[in-house]
Motif scaffolding. Structure first.
Motif, PDB file in Angstrom:
ATOM      1  N   VAL A  58       0.855  -1.188   0.000  1.00  0.00           N
ATOM      2  CA  VAL A  58       0.000   0.000   0.000  1.00  0.00           C
ATOM      3  C   VAL A  58       0.892   1.239   0.000  1.00  0.00           C
ATOM      4  O   VAL A  58       1.745   1.401   0.878  1.00  0.00           O
ATOM      5  N   SER A  59       0.699   2.116  -0.949  1.00  0.00           N
ATOM      6  CA  SER A  59       1.527   3.321  -1.062  1.00  0.00           C
ATOM      7  C   SER A  59       1.034   4.404  -0.106  1.00  0.00           C
ATOM      8  O   SER A  59      -0.173   4.646   0.017  1.00  0.00           O
ATOM      9  N   LEU A  60       1.979   5.048   0.562  1.00  0.00           N
ATOM     10  CA  LEU A  60       1.676   6.165   1.441  1.00  0.00           C
ATOM     11  C   LEU A  60       2.248   7.438   0.848  1.00  0.00           C
ATOM     12  O   LEU A  60       3.306   7.439   0.227  1.00  0.00           O
ATOM     13  N   GLY A  61       1.550   8.542   1.057  1.00  0.00           N
ATOM     14  CA  GLY A  61       1.975   9.823   0.528  1.00  0.00           C
ATOM     15  C   GLY A  61       2.962  10.523   1.425  1.00  0.00           C
ATOM     16  O   GLY A  61       3.448   9.979   2.426  1.00  0.00           O
ATOM     17  N   ARG A  62       3.230  11.782   1.099  1.00  0.00           N
ATOM     18  CA  ARG A  62       4.232  12.566   1.828  1.00  0.00           C
ATOM     19  C   ARG A  62       3.889  12.710   3.301  1.00  0.00           C
ATOM     20  O   ARG A  62       4.781  12.737   4.153  1.00  0.00           O
ATOM     21  N   ARG A  63       2.610  12.816   3.609  1.00  0.00           N
ATOM     22  CA  ARG A  63       2.190  12.969   5.004  1.00  0.00           C
ATOM     23  C   ARG A  63       1.779  11.630   5.627  1.00  0.00           C
ATOM     24  O   ARG A  63       1.097  11.593   6.630  1.00  0.00           O
ATOM     25  N   GLN A  64       2.200  10.556   4.979  1.00  0.00           N
ATOM     26  CA  GLN A  64       1.894   9.193   5.429  1.00  0.00           C
ATOM     27  C   GLN A  64       0.419   8.843   5.289  1.00  0.00           C
ATOM     28  O   GLN A  64      -0.087   7.943   5.956  1.00  0.00           O
ATOM     29  N   GLU A  65      -0.273   9.538   4.378  1.00  0.00           N
ATOM     30  CA  GLU A  65      -1.660   9.202   4.086  1.00  0.00           C
ATOM     31  C   GLU A  65      -1.723   8.035   3.112  1.00  0.00           C
ATOM     32  O   GLU A  65      -0.790   7.821   2.321  1.00  0.00           O
ATOM     33  N   VAL A  66      -2.806   7.271   3.173  1.00  0.00           N
ATOM     34  CA  VAL A  66      -3.004   6.180   2.220  1.00  0.00           C
ATOM     35  C   VAL A  66      -3.388   6.775   0.875  1.00  0.00           C
ATOM     36  O   VAL A  66      -4.355   7.540   0.774  1.00  0.00           O
TER      37      VAL A  66
ATOM     38  N   GLN B 239      -9.789   3.060  -3.641  1.00  0.00           N
ATOM     39  CA  GLN B 239      -9.024   1.817  -3.702  1.00  0.00           C
ATOM     40  C   GLN B 239      -7.528   2.135  -3.683  1.00  0.00           C
ATOM     41  O   GLN B 239      -7.053   3.005  -4.404  1.00  0.00           O
ATOM     42  N   SER B 240      -6.792   1.409  -2.846  1.00  0.00           N
ATOM     43  CA  SER B 240      -5.349   1.591  -2.776  1.00  0.00           C
ATOM     44  C   SER B 240      -4.672   0.827  -3.906  1.00  0.00           C
ATOM     45  O   SER B 240      -5.335   0.204  -4.744  1.00  0.00           O
ATOM     46  N   GLY B 241      -3.348   0.833  -3.908  1.00  0.00           N
ATOM     47  CA  GLY B 241      -2.604   0.091  -4.911  1.00  0.00           C
ATOM     48  C   GLY B 241      -2.718  -1.405  -4.760  1.00  0.00           C
ATOM     49  O   GLY B 241      -2.393  -2.160  -5.686  1.00  0.00           O
ATOM     50  N   VAL B 242      -3.181  -1.862  -3.598  1.00  0.00           N
ATOM     51  CA  VAL B 242      -3.472  -3.280  -3.381  1.00  0.00           C
ATOM     52  C   VAL B 242      -4.969  -3.447  -3.609  1.00  0.00           C
ATOM     53  O   VAL B 242      -5.776  -2.903  -2.846  1.00  0.00           O
ATOM     54  N   PRO B 243      -5.404  -4.156  -4.632  1.00  0.00           N
ATOM     55  CA  PRO B 243      -6.814  -4.164  -5.042  1.00  0.00           C
ATOM     56  C   PRO B 243      -7.811  -4.522  -3.943  1.00  0.00           C
ATOM     57  O   PRO B 243      -8.944  -4.030  -3.967  1.00  0.00           O
TER      58      PRO B 243
END
Length: 488
Positions: free
Chosen positions: A313-321, A328-332
């Protein structure tokens, strides 16, 4: 027979998670579980919108007594009993948490009162060591307030702690001029606390309409809040340690603390107000002692230690999903809604995101989340309601006309109070569509909900004008402003 224990496992028992869980189970017949490590209801019900709004109500009564006297009522000011209020507040929060639990139980949702993390794309790890599998996992873990990296920041409290104070301080420094800081500044000032605010920016409420920000800052100052813009804390310590020269030189809260230390700091239980007065040195060189310091310096998504990046699961700069338009995240198999995604951090938005998720995954109706033209309110005194573009945003986008009126409303003018309200419309020159509305007035939150319908519908200024005014009201200005105040 399903290969999984559940069709859906929700992590997080706030408004968004609970709505998604009970609708998936109750309306679509899915087998659903939900895990919550704290109290059901989440930030909004337990430590945010609900208790804060009740405090807003409480803080407004002192001023009403004085106004009532101007209207002929022979009543005298009393004293505020924090303990009595807090007792009733806790009773109400207990009741609301019970409602949330009952909603889940009535929908046949299995609940786990413990922390849950992600083990793999279809497996949830519970704090007791057990695991549960699910075809879909929904992250609804919300966010948390954070403390800044300044020495001894653990001496200050955060917004979560306000509702647990044993007593109100006589004086408080609020660090941060965003909506949370401004709301609590008005609340505590109304309850008789001497309030000082340090705000790094040149004006409070960054990101909101400039004209509205200015009026709110003026109103707060006139009410007794001591606002210092362009100012921040550079150092703080217990007054006793500062005077004795025994201030710690290597605190976990000091600048340069490790990520692990910072996380521990942000999750610590606040004890401010129990150790004694706090000495603070500001960036402008001023030094002062306060009974309490409240950090309102931002919030962070609750993704720490969840095992998300380990499963992809990818997290952004502020550690958001990071999610797509369908949450939907990068994991389906893993979705996320609410503050943990750091999109629009409002409770009604989290609920709508939860509903869109359920319709997409269980209803067979792919439903993207609509984050456009969301009305919101800041519960300062007076309140601030806003929807659509600010004047500054609109002017960067296209030529606009600004219709703005600021005046003393009838009720406060009669009581000889120098309080002003503002009604403001941002209008496209080309299409005549109302691009934004900003209201600073008592009950602005109630007003902006209704105006939000018109703005969302894309109504024009002429359609506003064609609506008959309700007289005498403050809001009639929204349909009687015929000439633009200025163009941009």
């Amino acid at each position: 027979m399903s290969d999984f224990d559940y069709d859906l496992f929700v992590i997080g028992g706030g408004s968004g998670g609970v709505r998604a869980a009970r609708v998936a189970a109750g309306e679509y017949g899915a087998k659903v579980a939900l895990a919550e490590e704290d109290r059901y209801g989440g930030t909004c019900v337990i430590r945010g919108c609900v208790p804060k709004k009740l405090m807003v109500f409480a803080s407004g009564y002192a001023e009403l007594v004085n106004e009532a006297q101007c209207f002929g009522w022979d009543i005298k000011p009393g004293t505020f009993d924090w303990h009595a209020f807090k007792t009733r507040l806790n009773t109400e929060l207990d009741r609301l948490e019970g409602v949330y639990r009952k909603l889940l139980a009535n929908s046949d949702v299995d609940t786990y009162d413990q922390r849950a993390t992600i083990k793999d794309a279809h497996t949830v790890q519970l704090a007791n060591g057990e695991t549960r599998t699910a075809k879909h996992i929904l992250l609804a873990t919300g966010g948390r307030p954070v403390r800044p990296d300044v020495p001894n920041a653990q001496l200050g409290i955060v917004s979560d702690d306000i509702f647990h104070l044993e007593s109100l301080p006589k004086s408080i420094l609020i660090v941060g001029g965003g909506y949370i800081g401004c709301e609590f500044a008005c609340i505590l000032n109304g309850l008789g606390v001497e309030v000082t605010m340090y705000n790094r920016a040149a004006q409070i409420l960054r990101g909101f309409d400039d004209e509205a920000r200015g009026l709110i800052a003026e109103s707060m100052t006139n009410a007794g809040v001591d606002i210092h813009c362009g100012t921040s804390i550079v150092e703080m310590a217990l007054e006793s340690e500062h005077e004795a020269g025994t201030m710690p030189s290597n605190s976990d809260a000091a600048m340069g603390a490790t990520a692990e230390q910072s996380n521990e700091l942000n999750n610590c239980d606040a004890r401010a107000g129990t150790q004694g007065p706090i000495w603070v040195k500001a960036s402008n060189g001023a030094e002062k002692v306060f009974d309490m310091v409240l950090f309102a310096t931002g919030r962070a998504p609750n993704t720490d230690g969840m095992g998300l990046e380990e499963v992809g699961v990818s997290l952004g700069r502020r550690q958001e999903v990071e999610v797509d338009e369908y949450s939907q995240s990068g994991v389906p198999s893993i979705y996320a809604i609410g503050d943990v995604t750091d999109r629009v951090n409002l409770t009604p938005v989290a609920i709508r995101e939860g509903m869109a998720f359920v319709q997409t995954v269980f209803g067979g109706n792919p439903t993207p989340v609509d984050h456009d033209l969301i009305p919101s309110a800041v519960f300062t005194q007076p309140e601030f309601g806003t929807v659509g573009l600010t004047e500054e945003q609109a002017a960067e986008q296209e030529p606009v006309e600004i219709y703005s009126a600021s005046f003393r409303p009838m009720q406060t003018a009669f009581a000889e109070k120098n309080k002003r309200v503002m009604m403001k419309l941002i209008v496209s020159k080309e299409t005549r569509v109302v691009l934004g509305c900003h209201i600073v007035a008592p009950n602005a939150g109630e007003l902006i909900q209704l105006v939000g319908i018109a703005v969302k519908a894309g109504l024009t200024k002429e359609q506003f004008d064609a609506t008959c005014a309700v007289h005498p009201t403050m809001s009639e200005e929204l349909v009687t402003m015929r000439s633009p105040t200025r163009t941009a």
